[in-house]
Design a protein around this motif. Structure first.
Motif, PDB file in Angstrom:
ATOM      1  N   SER A  34      14.501 -32.221 101.868  1.00 33.58           N
ATOM      2  CA  SER A  34      15.394 -31.629 102.864  1.00 33.58           C
ATOM      3  C   SER A  34      16.800 -31.573 102.300  1.00 33.58           C
ATOM      4  N   SER A  35      17.533 -30.537 102.635  1.00 33.31           N
ATOM      5  CA  SER A  35      18.929 -30.464 102.231  1.00 33.31           C
ATOM      6  C   SER A  35      19.746 -29.997 103.422  1.00 33.31           C
ATOM      7  N   PRO A  36      21.049 -30.280 103.402  1.00 29.39           N
ATOM      8  CA  PRO A  36      21.876 -29.944 104.554  1.00 29.39           C
ATOM      9  C   PRO A  36      21.896 -28.461 104.860  1.00 29.39           C
ATOM     10  N   ASN A  37      21.637 -27.639 103.881  1.00 30.04           N
ATOM     11  CA  ASN A  37      21.704 -26.209 104.134  1.00 30.04           C
ATOM     12  C   ASN A  37      20.576 -25.522 103.397  1.00 30.04           C
ATOM     13  N   ASP A  38      19.616 -25.044 104.152  1.00 27.95           N
ATOM     14  CA  ASP A  38      18.439 -24.460 103.530  1.00 27.95           C
ATOM     15  C   ASP A  38      18.730 -23.101 102.893  1.00 27.95           C
TER      16      ASP A  38
ATOM     17  N   THR B 179      25.053 -31.100  97.994  1.00 26.65           N
ATOM     18  CA  THR B 179      24.597 -30.097  98.960  1.00 26.65           C
ATOM     19  C   THR B 179      25.062 -30.408 100.381  1.00 26.65           C
ATOM     20  N   ALA B 180      25.750 -31.527 100.566  1.00 32.58           N
ATOM     21  CA  ALA B 180      26.155 -31.964 101.902  1.00 32.58           C
ATOM     22  C   ALA B 180      27.576 -31.500 102.236  1.00 32.58           C
ATOM     23  N   VAL B 181      27.692 -30.717 103.300  1.00 36.80           N
ATOM     24  CA  VAL B 181      29.008 -30.259 103.745  1.00 36.80           C
ATOM     25  C   VAL B 181      29.883 -31.454 104.130  1.00 36.80           C
TER      26      VAL B 181
ATOM     27  N   GLU C 126      17.036 -36.950 104.970  1.00 38.57           N
ATOM     28  CA  GLU C 126      16.633 -35.940 105.960  1.00 38.57           C
ATOM     29  C   GLU C 126      17.453 -36.062 107.229  1.00 38.57           C
TER      30      GLU C 126
ATOM     31  N   ALA D 226      20.921 -34.813 106.497  1.00 36.31           N
ATOM     32  CA  ALA D 226      20.926 -33.356 106.365  1.00 36.31           C
ATOM     33  C   ALA D 226      20.850 -32.700 107.741  1.00 36.31           C
TER      34      ALA D 226
ATOM     35  N   ASP E  33      24.221 -32.997 109.282  1.00 37.12           N
ATOM     36  CA  ASP E  33      25.115 -32.028 108.656  1.00 37.12           C
ATOM     37  C   ASP E  33      24.957 -30.661 109.320  1.00 37.12           C
ATOM     38  N   ARG E  34      23.710 -30.248 109.480  1.00 35.38           N
ATOM     39  CA  ARG E  34      23.449 -28.941 110.075  1.00 35.38           C
ATOM     40  C   ARG E  34      23.845 -28.900 111.549  1.00 35.38           C
TER      41      ARG E  34
ATOM     42  N   LEU F  88      30.797 -24.831 101.890  1.00 35.96           N
ATOM     43  CA  LEU F  88      30.510 -25.854 100.875  1.00 35.96           C
ATOM     44  C   LEU F  88      31.095 -25.448  99.527  1.00 35.96           C
TER      45      LEU F  88
END
Lengths: 153, 153
Positions: free
Chosen positions: A2-6, A19-21, B120, B123, B126-127, B142
DNA sequence: TATTGTTATACTCTATAACTATA
DNA sequence: TATAGTTATAGAGTATAACAATA
């Protein structure tokens, strides 16, 4: 995984933190905040105190509870902040005429005279601390941050 | 008159604070940070402790001084942070073989098992905290933040 | 003599509860 | 009884100096 922004391609070699804002935001904020602290130090003002002056310039007559909410601090903290601004001769409490519990907050003549200079200083700090962005990028960053914050406009 | 970004049309009706990147940045950071604090609360972890786990997953064997620098905290703070992670059974200090003053830092099996779930969670936070941006905007934000921070890539 | 990690300490920031004076 | 501001207090978070063990 999983990443903060797919929408960002999820390369397994990319460290998660990159990858984290929120992580980038925190580092950027610390950098810009410290720059502003240094820029205001010669005036013996902290960022929150400067922000209070700017808000009072634009909205004279605010009550303490309202100003506290604007600054996102608690009323007891605002008392200390205002005491300091009064000691410095930059702002003053004026007893309310209708409700004699409340104070209307105003800049002094000295405060009004200083706040323009402070804004220039702070604007220069803002630009200097984000010098790796060009003007268009800085404007876009501001737009995105304000949208994230739910600001209108 | 002065504004933080001369590329933004300087409308005298626009409040100064609405033109300052640093101010928008601070409010955005507080919002996202608080969201992350809440998301990690059930694990009894603070953002810095989570970040330490993520860094140690990616770079096992770091020394304390190096990890402190990565987290932008002072060595005495890191001692307390590590004590807590050890008490929680998530990380451990291993005495250096060459330099017996130093410790090599590692996640425990339990820490390694947990950090994926934590990423996860973070993330998702974050979203969620930046839900007013679409994926393209979040990616652009970002990119701009990382450029501001002087990151490569 | 310098360095790694630690302890002790103090200073700032922040949050909460209790108090006063008005309403 | 409720509200505006204040006081008192305590809890985090952070920074510095001094210390122990090792190099």
């Amino acid at each position: 995984m999983s990443s903060p922004n797919d929408a960002v391609p999820r390369d397994n070699a990319t460290p998660w933190l990159d990858t984290a804002v929120g992580y980038a935001l925190r580092r950027a904020q610390m950098k810009m905040f410290q720059h502003l602290v240094d820029s205001l130090a010669s005036y013996d003002l902290r960022p929150a105190q400067f922000t209070a002056l700017v808000i009072l310039e634009q909205e004279p007559g605010l009550m303490q509870a309202d100003l506290a909410r604007r600054l996102a601090i608690e009323p007891p903290q605002l008392v200390l902040l205002l005491n300091k601004l009064e000691r410095q001769g930059l702002a003053e409490r004026v007893r309310g005429t209708q409700d004699r519990r409340a104070y209307a907050l105003h800049l002094t003549d000295q405060g009004r005279a200083l706040v323009g200079e402070l804004k220039e200083r702070a604007a220069a700090s803002d630009r200097a601390a984000s010098a790796s962005l060009d003007d268009a990028e800085r404007a876009e960053l501001l737009r995105l941050l304000r949208k994230l914050n739910g600001d209108l406009g």
